[in-house]
Motif scaffolding. Structure first.
Motif, PDB file in Angstrom:
ATOM      1  N   GLN A   1       0.835  -1.205   0.000  1.00  0.00           N
ATOM      2  CA  GLN A   1       0.000   0.000   0.000  1.00  0.00           C
ATOM      3  C   GLN A   1       0.867   1.251   0.000  1.00  0.00           C
ATOM      4  N   TYR A   2       1.848   1.293   0.900  1.00  0.00           N
ATOM      5  CA  TYR A   2       2.730   2.458   0.955  1.00  0.00           C
ATOM      6  C   TYR A   2       3.492   2.638  -0.363  1.00  0.00           C
ATOM      7  N   LEU A   3       3.997   1.545  -0.907  1.00  0.00           N
ATOM      8  CA  LEU A   3       4.740   1.631  -2.160  1.00  0.00           C
ATOM      9  C   LEU A   3       3.871   2.147  -3.299  1.00  0.00           C
ATOM     10  N   GLU A   4       2.637   1.656  -3.369  1.00  0.00           N
ATOM     11  CA  GLU A   4       1.744   2.074  -4.449  1.00  0.00           C
ATOM     12  C   GLU A   4       1.324   3.528  -4.286  1.00  0.00           C
ATOM     13  N   MET A   5       1.097   3.971  -3.055  1.00  0.00           N
ATOM     14  CA  MET A   5       0.761   5.381  -2.830  1.00  0.00           C
ATOM     15  C   MET A   5       1.894   6.282  -3.296  1.00  0.00           C
ATOM     16  N   ILE A   6       3.119   5.918  -2.936  1.00  0.00           N
ATOM     17  CA  ILE A   6       4.280   6.713  -3.340  1.00  0.00           C
ATOM     18  C   ILE A   6       4.432   6.690  -4.858  1.00  0.00           C
ATOM     19  N   ARG A   7       4.271   5.512  -5.458  1.00  0.00           N
ATOM     20  CA  ARG A   7       4.431   5.381  -6.907  1.00  0.00           C
ATOM     21  C   ARG A   7       3.409   6.206  -7.671  1.00  0.00           C
ATOM     22  N   SER A   8       2.206   6.324  -7.132  1.00  0.00           N
ATOM     23  CA  SER A   8       1.119   7.004  -7.841  1.00  0.00           C
ATOM     24  C   SER A   8       1.179   8.517  -7.713  1.00  0.00           C
ATOM     25  N   ALA A   9       1.999   9.034  -6.812  1.00  0.00           N
ATOM     26  CA  ALA A   9       2.022  10.473  -6.548  1.00  0.00           C
ATOM     27  C   ALA A   9       2.528  11.262  -7.751  1.00  0.00           C
ATOM     28  N   LYS A  10       1.833  12.338  -8.047  1.00  0.00           N
ATOM     29  CA  LYS A  10       2.241  13.249  -9.122  1.00  0.00           C
ATOM     30  C   LYS A  10       2.735  14.588  -8.574  1.00  0.00           C
ATOM     31  N   LYS A  11       2.199  14.988  -7.415  1.00  0.00           N
ATOM     32  CA  LYS A  11       2.535  16.299  -6.866  1.00  0.00           C
ATOM     33  C   LYS A  11       3.178  16.231  -5.489  1.00  0.00           C
ATOM     34  N   LYS A  12       2.588  15.428  -4.588  1.00  0.00           N
ATOM     35  CA  LYS A  12       3.138  15.449  -3.234  1.00  0.00           C
ATOM     36  C   LYS A  12       2.868  14.152  -2.494  1.00  0.00           C
ATOM     37  N   VAL A  13       3.786  13.856  -1.559  1.00  0.00           N
ATOM     38  CA  VAL A  13       3.623  12.777  -0.584  1.00  0.00           C
ATOM     39  C   VAL A  13       4.043  13.361   0.761  1.00  0.00           C
TER      40      VAL A  13
ATOM     41  N   SER B   1       1.697   9.947  15.072  1.00  0.00           N
ATOM     42  CA  SER B   1       0.798   9.706  13.946  1.00  0.00           C
ATOM     43  C   SER B   1       1.492   8.882  12.873  1.00  0.00           C
ATOM     44  N   LYS B   2       0.689   8.034  12.215  1.00  0.00           N
ATOM     45  CA  LYS B   2       1.172   7.287  11.051  1.00  0.00           C
ATOM     46  C   LYS B   2       0.235   7.613   9.902  1.00  0.00           C
ATOM     47  N   THR B   3       0.550   8.668   9.162  1.00  0.00           N
ATOM     48  CA  THR B   3      -0.337   9.129   8.094  1.00  0.00           C
ATOM     49  C   THR B   3       0.445   9.365   6.809  1.00  0.00           C
ATOM     50  N   VAL B   4      -0.255   9.218   5.691  1.00  0.00           N
ATOM     51  CA  VAL B   4       0.302   9.536   4.381  1.00  0.00           C
ATOM     52  C   VAL B   4      -0.784  10.257   3.588  1.00  0.00           C
ATOM     53  N   VAL B   5      -0.426  11.372   2.954  1.00  0.00           N
ATOM     54  CA  VAL B   5      -1.349  12.096   2.073  1.00  0.00           C
ATOM     55  C   VAL B   5      -0.701  12.199   0.696  1.00  0.00           C
ATOM     56  N   VAL B   6      -1.451  11.853  -0.331  1.00  0.00           N
ATOM     57  CA  VAL B   6      -0.939  11.900  -1.699  1.00  0.00           C
ATOM     58  C   VAL B   6      -1.830  12.797  -2.557  1.00  0.00           C
ATOM     59  N   ASP B   7      -1.238  13.865  -3.085  1.00  0.00           N
ATOM     60  CA  ASP B   7      -1.885  14.720  -4.097  1.00  0.00           C
ATOM     61  C   ASP B   7      -3.244  15.272  -3.687  1.00  0.00           C
ATOM     62  N   ASP B   8      -3.539  15.353  -2.401  1.00  0.00           N
ATOM     63  CA  ASP B   8      -4.865  15.805  -1.937  1.00  0.00           C
ATOM     64  C   ASP B   8      -5.980  14.994  -2.582  1.00  0.00           C
ATOM     65  N   MET B   9      -5.679  13.727  -2.863  1.00  0.00           N
ATOM     66  CA  MET B   9      -6.664  12.841  -3.483  1.00  0.00           C
ATOM     67  C   MET B   9      -6.976  11.633  -2.605  1.00  0.00           C
ATOM     68  N   LEU B  10      -5.968  11.136  -1.915  1.00  0.00           N
ATOM     69  CA  LEU B  10      -6.156   9.963  -1.067  1.00  0.00           C
ATOM     70  C   LEU B  10      -5.202  10.030   0.104  1.00  0.00           C
ATOM     71  N   CYS B  11      -5.523   9.281   1.152  1.00  0.00           N
ATOM     72  CA  CYS B  11      -4.703   9.335   2.357  1.00  0.00           C
ATOM     73  C   CYS B  11      -4.813   8.026   3.123  1.00  0.00           C
ATOM     74  N   SER B  12      -3.898   7.855   4.050  1.00  0.00           N
ATOM     75  CA  SER B  12      -3.862   6.655   4.877  1.00  0.00           C
ATOM     76  C   SER B  12      -3.676   7.058   6.330  1.00  0.00           C
TER      77      SER B  12
END
Length: 201
Positions: free
Chosen positions: A40-52, A120-131
């Motif tokens: 999940q973490y790898l795919e979130m990072i891979r999919s990012a276009k603007k920010k992680v 906290s253990k959070t990840v935000v990607v491109d203001d589209m999805l988060c964990s």
């Protein structure tokens, strides 16, 4: 005695609340070789276009996560990570600094949180999805422990988490490779010893 599940789990708890989509991602040592949380973490990072943007108290990623974060930063993605400035565990703190240095060399920005201990253990990607969940970015979480994250597919919630991240940055000090290079002989010794135990921390 027969257990009445209706009294333990009311039907109302199973009803739909809100319109946001969420997916529960869980993993553990029984499937460590293909742990869904690590993927999940790898795919979130891979999919990012603007920010992680990441909060994590334990920043001891394995090589695949290091490579993923480094490649994202090298590709122009805004990769920022907030970690504690105070240790809750000796080995973790010094391993955090070593991992941070590796990532900062690739353009990842790392910040020390100065307003208490950030857990906290959070990840935000491109203001589209988060964990949001229990999994740290270390092998203890992603190999040895049973962990679960809520994967949320919501622009609204992702924006709210981004705003919370920016607010936390107000209480942070940015770390740097230059600062890491100034570590004392004792600090170097502590980091070297900590590396021997990084999978046990």
């Amino acid at each position: 005695e027969k257990i009445d599940m209706k009294t333990m789990l009311p039907l109302s708890a199973l009803e739909k609340h809100g319109d946001e989509r969420m997916q529960l991602v869980s993993g553990g040592p029984d499937i460590a070789w293909k742990n869904p949380v690590r993927l999940q973490y790898l795919e979130m990072i891979r999919s990012a276009k603007k920010k992680v943007w990441i909060h994590t108290p334990y920043l001891i990623p394995n090589d695949s996560l290091i490579d993923g974060l480094s490649l994202a930063a090298a590709s122009g993605v805004d990769v920022r990570i907030i970690i504690p400035d105070k240790p809750d565990h000796f080995f973790v703190y010094w391993n955090n600094l070593s991992s941070a240095n590796r990532l900062m060399k690739s353009g990842v920005r790392v910040y020390h949180y100065n307003n208490g201990f950030v857990h906290s253990k959070t990840v935000v990607v491109d203001d589209m999805l988060c964990s949001v969940g229990s999994a740290n970015m270390d092998d203890r979480s992603l190999v040895h422990n049973f962990e679960s994250n809520a994967m949320i597919y919501s622009e609204r919630i992702a924006r709210e988490m981004s705003e919370a991240f920016l607010k936390d940055l107000e209480y942070c000090t940015e770390y740097s490779c230059e600062e890491y290079a100034k570590r004392t002989r004792m600090m170097r010794l502590k980091i070297s010893i900590s590396k021997l135990f990084k999978t046990l921390s």
